[in-house]
Design a protein around this motif. Structure first.
Motif, PDB file in Angstrom:
ATOM      1  N   TRP A   8       0.607  -1.190  -0.447  1.00 51.04           N
ATOM      2  CA  TRP A   8       0.260   0.201  -0.358  1.00 51.04           C
ATOM      3  C   TRP A   8       1.276   1.052  -0.175  1.00 51.04           C
ATOM      4  CZ3 TRP A   8      -4.998  -0.528  -0.785  1.00 51.04           C
ATOM      5  CH2 TRP A   8      -5.801   0.227  -0.683  1.00 51.04           C
ATOM      6  N   GLU A  75     -12.151  -0.180  -0.950  1.00 50.35           N
ATOM      7  CA  GLU A  75     -12.869  -0.253  -2.587  1.00 50.35           C
ATOM      8  C   GLU A  75     -11.856   1.035  -2.988  1.00 50.35           C
ATOM      9  OE1 GLU A  75     -16.862   2.078  -1.455  1.00 50.35           O
ATOM     10  OE2 GLU A  75     -17.598  -0.075  -1.029  1.00 50.35           O
ATOM     11  N   THR A  77      -9.392   2.138  -5.633  1.00 47.56           N
ATOM     12  CA  THR A  77      -8.498   1.709  -7.210  1.00 47.56           C
ATOM     13  C   THR A  77      -8.379   3.374  -7.565  1.00 47.56           C
ATOM     14  OG1 THR A  77     -10.818   1.842  -8.148  1.00 47.56           O
ATOM     15  CG2 THR A  77     -10.719  -0.315  -7.364  1.00 47.56           C
ATOM     16  N   PRO A  78      -7.530   2.866  -8.726  1.00 47.24           N
ATOM     17  CA  PRO A  78      -7.328   4.342  -9.425  1.00 47.24           C
ATOM     18  C   PRO A  78      -8.506   5.027 -10.470  1.00 47.24           C
ATOM     19  CG  PRO A  78      -6.001   2.220 -10.582  1.00 47.24           C
ATOM     20  CD  PRO A  78      -6.793   1.664  -8.526  1.00 47.24           C
ATOM     21  N   GLU A  79      -9.761   4.341 -10.167  1.00 50.94           N
ATOM     22  CA  GLU A  79     -11.147   4.714 -11.220  1.00 50.94           C
ATOM     23  C   GLU A  79     -11.783   5.398 -10.617  1.00 50.94           C
ATOM     24  OE1 GLU A  79      -8.403   2.413 -13.427  1.00 50.94           O
ATOM     25  OE2 GLU A  79      -9.942   1.620 -11.881  1.00 50.94           O
ATOM     26  N   TRP A  81     -11.777   6.189  -5.797  1.00 57.12           N
ATOM     27  CA  TRP A  81     -10.594   6.544  -4.969  1.00 57.12           C
ATOM     28  C   TRP A  81     -11.052   8.470  -3.888  1.00 57.12           C
ATOM     29  CZ3 TRP A  81      -6.878  10.963  -4.165  1.00 57.12           C
ATOM     30  CH2 TRP A  81      -6.588  11.424  -5.694  1.00 57.12           C
ATOM     31  N   HIS A 213      -2.116   5.304 -10.961  1.00 56.78           N
ATOM     32  CA  HIS A 213      -2.100   5.371 -12.124  1.00 56.78           C
ATOM     33  C   HIS A 213      -2.233   7.152 -12.736  1.00 56.78           C
ATOM     34  CE1 HIS A 213      -3.832   1.041 -12.238  1.00 56.78           C
ATOM     35  NE2 HIS A 213      -3.011   0.745 -11.713  1.00 56.78           N
TER      36      HIS A 213
END
Length: 215
Positions: A8, A75, A77-79, A81, A213
């Protein structure tokens, strides 16, 4: 043993201002976060939060806060956050500042929210910690827009926004728990930001950006 930061990388992301240290909240920080919240954030019956978590019974706030932090991590994620920074002032945990995004790669937009324990309110720390995350978003992540919102009666939050150069961005009405609040939306860009005189110190950005990302 594999270090936690390799699993992390966000844990190694530290933002430092003249008076504050911001770093992602870890499990060992949760007791201090709960203590700061229980010490009081706002007057009774005047919650500035869309989810009135501070109005839960005192013996439930700790578990609820832990669940929220774990939920945001699970939960993440790069999409989509939400990064929850703990705020340390003079070595003491005094609040939280979150910054998050959805579809950041396309929209280049972040949103923010925060709280401070009452004993340190009124000292300009709210503006300093929000400046830290928007500077990181603009100068390090390449964000184009930072958005926030507050109930129209929340002069403290709106004052922070005004001091940093946010522009008014419309009004909506939303259900906050059992209440309906009128919200003032605000919007900031790198061009409208009133930059502080101090420079933000950032550590651990590259692994965090890779994790998000963002290149």
């Amino acid at each position: 043993m594999i270090p936690m930061s390799s699993l992390w990388p966000l844990y190694d992301l530290h933002l430092t201002t003249p008076r504050l240290e911001l770093r992602p909240v870890q499990d060992q920080d949760l007791p201090a976060a709960v203590e700061a919240a229980l010490a009081g954030i706002h007057p009774p019956g005047k919650s500035p939060f869309s989810t009135p978590w501070t109005e839960a019974p005192r013996d439930e706030i700790g578990a609820n806060m832990a669940r929220w932090h774990w939920k945001c991590r699970s939960e993440f994620t790069p999409e989509a956050w939400s990064l929850l920074f703990g705020i340390w002032h003079e070595g003491r945990f005094v609040g939280c500042q979150d910054v998050g995004a959805r579809n950041f790669a396309a929209l280049k937009t972040v949103t923010t929210g925060s709280w401070l324990t009452q004993s340190v309110q009124g000292r300009g720390l709210g503006a300093e910690m929000r400046a830290a995350v928007v500077l990181w978003a603009f100068d390090w992540l390449g964000a184009d827009v930072a958005e926030s919102e507050a109930a129209v009666w929340n002069s403290a939050s709106l004052g922070v926004s005004r001091s940093l150069g946010y522009e008014l961005n419309g009004i909506t009405r939303k259900a906050w728990g059992t209440k309906v609040e009128t919200l003032q939306h605000v919007r900031l860009t790198p061009e409208t930001l009133k930059r502080p005189e101090w420079k933000l110190k950032v550590e651990g950005h590259e692994p965090a950006a890779k994790f998000l990302h963002v290149t």
